[in-house]
Motif scaffolding. Structure first.
Motif, PDB file in Angstrom:
ATOM      1  N   CYS A 222       0.810  -1.215   0.000  1.00  0.00           N
ATOM      2  CA  CYS A 222       0.000   0.000   0.000  1.00  0.00           C
ATOM      3  C   CYS A 222       0.847   1.270   0.000  1.00  0.00           C
ATOM      4  O   CYS A 222       0.513   2.255  -0.665  1.00  0.00           O
ATOM      5  CB  CYS A 222      -0.926  -0.009   1.217  1.00  0.00           C
ATOM      6  SG  CYS A 222      -2.431   0.919   0.955  1.00  0.00           S
TER       7      CYS A 222
ATOM      8  N   THR B  84       0.852   4.083  -2.987  1.00  0.00           N
ATOM      9  CA  THR B  84       0.382   5.445  -2.720  1.00  0.00           C
ATOM     10  C   THR B  84       1.447   6.468  -3.096  1.00  0.00           C
ATOM     11  O   THR B  84       1.132   7.552  -3.626  1.00  0.00           O
ATOM     12  CB  THR B  84      -0.017   5.603  -1.245  1.00  0.00           C
ATOM     13  OG1 THR B  84      -0.893   4.530  -0.877  1.00  0.00           O
ATOM     14  CG2 THR B  84      -0.730   6.918  -1.007  1.00  0.00           C
TER      15      THR B  84
ATOM     16  N   SER C  42       5.702   1.776   5.431  1.00  0.00           N
ATOM     17  CA  SER C  42       4.389   2.256   5.869  1.00  0.00           C
ATOM     18  C   SER C  42       4.462   2.757   7.307  1.00  0.00           C
ATOM     19  O   SER C  42       5.233   2.225   8.107  1.00  0.00           O
ATOM     20  CB  SER C  42       3.361   1.121   5.797  1.00  0.00           C
ATOM     21  OG  SER C  42       3.204   0.659   4.486  1.00  0.00           O
TER      22      SER C  42
ATOM     23  N   VAL D 214      -4.580   7.464   1.648  1.00  0.00           N
ATOM     24  CA  VAL D 214      -4.642   6.418   0.611  1.00  0.00           C
ATOM     25  C   VAL D 214      -5.985   6.474  -0.103  1.00  0.00           C
ATOM     26  O   VAL D 214      -6.057   6.429  -1.338  1.00  0.00           O
ATOM     27  CB  VAL D 214      -4.428   5.018   1.232  1.00  0.00           C
ATOM     28  CG1 VAL D 214      -4.597   3.931   0.166  1.00  0.00           C
ATOM     29  CG2 VAL D 214      -3.050   4.913   1.870  1.00  0.00           C
TER      30      VAL D 214
END
Length: 382
Positions: free
Chosen positions: A49, A53, A73, A124
């Protein structure tokens, strides 16, 4: 607008179309499942993720191609927001997110902008919504409305709703049954053929309605036998209290991620996570509560109990606090607090997460035979 990077190895790049297509899938996924996807396909790559992003932030600022880059992250710290962001505001967020990640090789936990702050989870979703719009419309939106895609709880069933539906359906069955009887009497007594046909049509409709209601009643009565159904007398142990917020979005998010097929397997998952991911820290009384303990991943017996109780209650599992005076394996006696969860068919089950050898329903770090329970509480305020 930002210029694209000059890259030597095409296999290490993603083009803007691939990233924007991925944003459509991510925005749709978050709206449907109300959580972050674990892996995101973009071109021939599978991104986490954070990396996705970051790539999207560059594409939204004009890059035609972006270099594949692994970034770290942040820990999730979700805030519930409901905002309408102008193009100026969401552009500011995009730029600050990109620049921070460029500089530190990790995504920021929050991004400050002229209207306040936005956390990583909502960032996000925000950037994905913008990317989806651009992919579908071919242009950037004038504004973006964003509401955090996280539910209010992690219940499988709401026991109070089940009871309410059963009462409502029984009332409808009684009314329908009464109408059926009255129409049958009228059919027998009327001498008008046209009226009789009309009444017979009405009777068939009511009989179909009666059959449907009986089916609904069987369904909801069946839910009362579910391991997730909580009797009315125990629902007081499902509510939020001062240090146990069951609507904290981070608590809800984690509870949903750890949900099992039954209340017992869910309780096991919650217990194991708290035991293995929250470090024991010695201090007296409450310091962080459930929300702070989850964020900091540390807490004494009281704060670990707060977190365990909050996770259980937001999952629809009754939970309470027990305070006692316990003899630990060191031989020393201490005042101690732990959680209990109620499981259908098992009753109240001990959930002391403060030692790595403890299991749900089993304690290893203190002697249960000689230790004394002082009180059992719905809410712990100390």
């Amino acid at each position: 607008m930002e210029s694209s990077h000059a890259l030597e190895n095409d296999s290490e790049t993603l083009n803007s179309s691939e990233v924007l297509q991925a944003s459509v899938r991510v925005a749709n996924f978050m709206e449907k499942y109300q959580r972050l996807p674990e892996n995101i396909s973009a071109g021939n790559r599978s991104l986490d993720c954070a990396s996705y992003t970051y790539a999207l932030s560059r594409v939204l600022r004009g890059s035609r191609t972006v270099e594949y880059r692994t970034v770290n992250s942040p820990a999730l710290d979700i805030r519930r927001i409901s905002l309408k962001l102008s193009r100026t505001q969401y552009t500011e967020i995009t730029v600050r997110f990109r620049d921070f990640t460029d500089k530190y090789s990790r995504c920021p936990s929050t991004v400050s902008y002229s209207g306040g702050k936005i956390d990583f989870y909502n960032t996000v979703y925000l950037l994905s919504k913008i990317g989806r719009y651009r992919y579908q419309k071919g242009r950037m939106p004038t504004y973006v409305y964003i509401r955090t895609p996280v539910p209010l709880n992690a219940y499988r069933i709401n026991s109070q709703t089940v009871d309410s539906r059963i009462r409502s359906i029984n009332s409808e069955i009684r009314k329908t049954s009464s109408l059926i009887k009255r129409i049958r009497i009228r059919i027998r007594t009327t001498g008008n053929t046209r009226t009789r046909i009309m009444l017979q049509n009405r009777l068939r409709t009511l009989e179909n309605r009666y059959t449907y209601l009986k089916g609904q009643l069987r369904y909801y009565e069946g839910l009362k036998n579910s391991p997730w159904y909580v009797p009315p007398s125990l629902r007081t142990y499902l509510s939020s209290t001062a240090y146990c917020s069951i609507t904290d979005p981070n608590v809800v998010y984690l509870a949903r991620e750890l949900s099992g097929n039954t209340s017992y397997s869910t309780a096991q998952n919650l217990f194991t996570w708290v035991r293995d991911n929250v470090d024991y820290s010695f201090y007296y009384r409450t310091r962080y509560g459930a929300s702070g303990t989850l964020r900091l991943r540390k807490g004494n017996c009281v704060d670990q109990a707060h977190l365990m109780v909050a996770l259980a209650r937001t999952s629809g599992i009754p939970a309470r606090y027990v305070r006692g005076y316990c003899r630990f394996i060191s031989g020393n006696w201490y005042s101690h607090v732990w959680a209990q969860v109620w499981i259908r068919g098992r009753g109240w089950v001990t959930a002391d997460t403060t030692h790595s050898l403890n299991r749900l329903g089993h304690v290893s770090n203190w002697n249960t035979t000689v230790s004394r329970v002082s009180e059992v509480l719905r809410e712990y305020r100390l």
